[in-house]
Scaffold this motif. Sequence first.
Motif, mmCIF file in Angstrom:
data_model
loop_
_atom_site.group_PDB
_atom_site.id
_atom_site.type_symbol
_atom_site.label_atom_id
_atom_site.label_comp_id
_atom_site.label_asym_id
_atom_site.label_seq_id
_atom_site.Cartn_x
_atom_site.Cartn_y
_atom_site.Cartn_z
ATOM 1 N N ASP A 58 38.886 41.846 37.382
ATOM 2 C CA ASP A 58 38.164 43.097 37.623
ATOM 3 C C ASP A 58 38.452 44.142 36.549
ATOM 4 O O ASP A 58 37.831 45.189 36.521
ATOM 5 C CB ASP A 58 38.435 43.644 39.023
ATOM 6 N N ASN A 59 39.394 43.853 35.646
ATOM 7 C CA ASN A 59 39.610 44.773 34.521
ATOM 8 C C ASN A 59 39.076 44.187 33.212
ATOM 9 O O ASN A 59 39.519 44.529 32.136
ATOM 10 C CB ASN A 59 41.094 45.152 34.394
ATOM 11 N N THR A 60 38.079 43.319 33.347
ATOM 12 C CA THR A 60 37.406 42.767 32.169
ATOM 13 C C THR A 60 36.795 43.908 31.363
ATOM 14 O O THR A 60 36.187 44.818 31.947
ATOM 15 C CB THR A 60 36.301 41.782 32.605
ATOM 16 N N PRO A 61 36.936 43.868 30.042
ATOM 17 C CA PRO A 61 36.357 44.948 29.233
ATOM 18 C C PRO A 61 34.847 45.038 29.389
ATOM 19 O O PRO A 61 34.194 44.053 29.717
ATOM 20 C CB PRO A 61 36.709 44.544 27.793
ATOM 21 N N THR A 90 30.376 22.529 41.939
ATOM 22 C CA THR A 90 30.631 23.946 41.678
ATOM 23 C C THR A 90 30.071 24.349 40.312
ATOM 24 O O THR A 90 30.167 23.581 39.354
ATOM 25 C CB THR A 90 32.152 24.217 41.705
ATOM 26 N N VAL A 91 29.517 25.543 40.254
ATOM 27 C CA VAL A 91 29.134 26.178 38.992
ATOM 28 C C VAL A 91 30.098 27.338 38.787
ATOM 29 O O VAL A 91 30.263 28.172 39.675
ATOM 30 C CB VAL A 91 27.674 26.691 39.028
ATOM 31 N N THR A 92 30.745 27.367 37.618
ATOM 32 C CA THR A 92 31.760 28.391 37.353
ATOM 33 C C THR A 92 31.356 29.237 36.150
ATOM 34 O O THR A 92 31.061 28.710 35.082
ATOM 35 C CB THR A 92 33.130 27.736 37.070
ATOM 36 N N LEU A 93 31.357 30.555 36.351
ATOM 37 C CA LEU A 93 31.123 31.504 35.268
ATOM 38 C C LEU A 93 32.474 32.139 34.929
ATOM 39 O O LEU A 93 33.109 32.727 35.796
ATOM 40 C CB LEU A 93 30.116 32.558 35.704
ATOM 41 N N SER A 94 32.902 31.999 33.673
ATOM 42 C CA SER A 94 34.201 32.515 33.231
ATOM 43 C C SER A 94 34.015 33.497 32.087
ATOM 44 O O SER A 94 33.076 33.368 31.292
ATOM 45 C CB SER A 94 35.099 31.370 32.741
ATOM 46 N N VAL A 95 34.929 34.464 31.995
ATOM 47 C CA VAL A 95 34.959 35.411 30.876
ATOM 48 C C VAL A 95 36.402 35.540 30.427
ATOM 49 O O VAL A 95 37.303 35.706 31.252
ATOM 50 C CB VAL A 95 34.437 36.812 31.287
ATOM 51 N N TYR A 96 36.625 35.451 29.129
ATOM 52 C CA TYR A 96 37.975 35.578 28.594
ATOM 53 C C TYR A 96 37.909 36.097 27.164
ATOM 54 O O TYR A 96 36.862 36.021 26.502
ATOM 55 C CB TYR A 96 38.737 34.246 28.671
ATOM 56 N N ILE A 182 34.374 46.857 24.642
ATOM 57 C CA ILE A 182 34.798 48.229 24.936
ATOM 58 C C ILE A 182 35.945 48.118 25.939
ATOM 59 O O ILE A 182 35.716 47.805 27.109
ATOM 60 C CB ILE A 182 33.646 49.078 25.528
ATOM 61 N N PRO A 183 37.162 48.357 25.488
ATOM 62 C CA PRO A 183 38.316 48.207 26.396
ATOM 63 C C PRO A 183 38.209 49.138 27.597
ATOM 64 O O PRO A 183 37.697 50.249 27.484
ATOM 65 C CB PRO A 183 39.524 48.574 25.534
ATOM 66 N N GLN A 184 38.675 48.647 28.732
ATOM 67 C CA GLN A 184 38.718 49.484 29.950
ATOM 68 C C GLN A 184 39.723 50.614 29.705
ATOM 69 O O GLN A 184 40.742 50.419 29.084
ATOM 70 C CB GLN A 184 39.181 48.661 31.149
ATOM 71 N N LYS A 185 39.386 51.779 30.208
ATOM 72 C CA LYS A 185 40.312 52.910 30.108
ATOM 73 C C LYS A 185 41.461 52.672 31.077
ATOM 74 O O LYS A 185 41.262 52.330 32.221
ATOM 75 C CB LYS A 185 39.581 54.211 30.421
ATOM 76 N N THR A 186 42.662 52.847 30.572
ATOM 77 C CA THR A 186 43.837 52.657 31.405
ATOM 78 C C THR A 186 44.000 53.860 32.323
ATOM 79 O O THR A 186 43.915 55.006 31.878
ATOM 80 C CB THR A 186 45.097 52.501 30.529
ATOM 81 N N LYS A 187 44.234 53.578 33.576
ATOM 82 C CA LYS A 187 44.438 54.665 34.538
ATOM 83 C C LYS A 187 45.871 55.151 34.438
ATOM 84 O O LYS A 187 46.808 54.356 34.436
ATOM 85 C CB LYS A 187 44.133 54.187 35.948
#
Length: 190
Positions: A58-61, A90-96, A182-187
Motif C-alpha cells: 500500500d506504500n507503492t510509489p 490464479t491471476v497475479t498482478l505484481s508491482v516491484y 514519484i516516491p510516496q511522501k513519508t508521514k
Amino acid sequence: RHLLDIINEVLDMSKIEAGRIELDEGEIDLYGLIQSVMRMMDARAFGNNVTLKTDISDNTPNLQGDHRLLRQVLINLMTNSVKFSKPDTTVTLSVYILDDGRMQMSVADQGVGIPKEKIEQAMDPFGQIRDEGAEKAMHQGTGLGLPLSRAMIELHDGTFRLESEVGQGTTVYVTFPAYRIIPQKTKVTT
C-alpha cells in the motif's frame, strides 16, 4: 458496450500508428488504480472460476503518466489473463522496484499459454492466435489488446515483454523508467 470498446480500440491503435496520440500526464495513484481494476475484474474472474491476487504494497510509489492509458493497459492485460486462464487457477498482478530503480509490473496467469513461435503474431494488431486451447475465448476480442498495451507503455518510455509456455501460462512484464516514479511522501509522526 462491447462494440463501443472495439471501436475505441481501433481508434486508439490508429491514433498511435499515426503518431497522433499525446499523453495527458499527471500523478497516478498506482495502488488505487490497481485496486479499482481488480474490483472491475472480480465478476469476470468469478465467472471463469479464476482467483485474482495482487502482490503490491500500500506504500507503492505513484507514477507520472497518462491515467486513462495505464488503466486501459491494466484492463487489457487482466482481461486476457482471466479469459485464457484455466478454471481453478490464479491471476497475479505484481508491482516491484528493480535494483536499477525502474518500476516493473507483471500480470501472470496459469492459462493455456502461447507457443513461442506465435508470440510475435500475438503482438501484431489483429494478430489473434488460433488453437484448440484458446478457441473458446477467441471470439471475445479484436486482437488489439496486447499491441495497444505495448504501444501505450512505449509512449511512457517503458518496455513491454511477454513470456509464455503452452499449458503453463503467460506473464507480461511492463517496466517504467525510474524518472516516472514519484516516491510516496513519508508521514512524520511526533
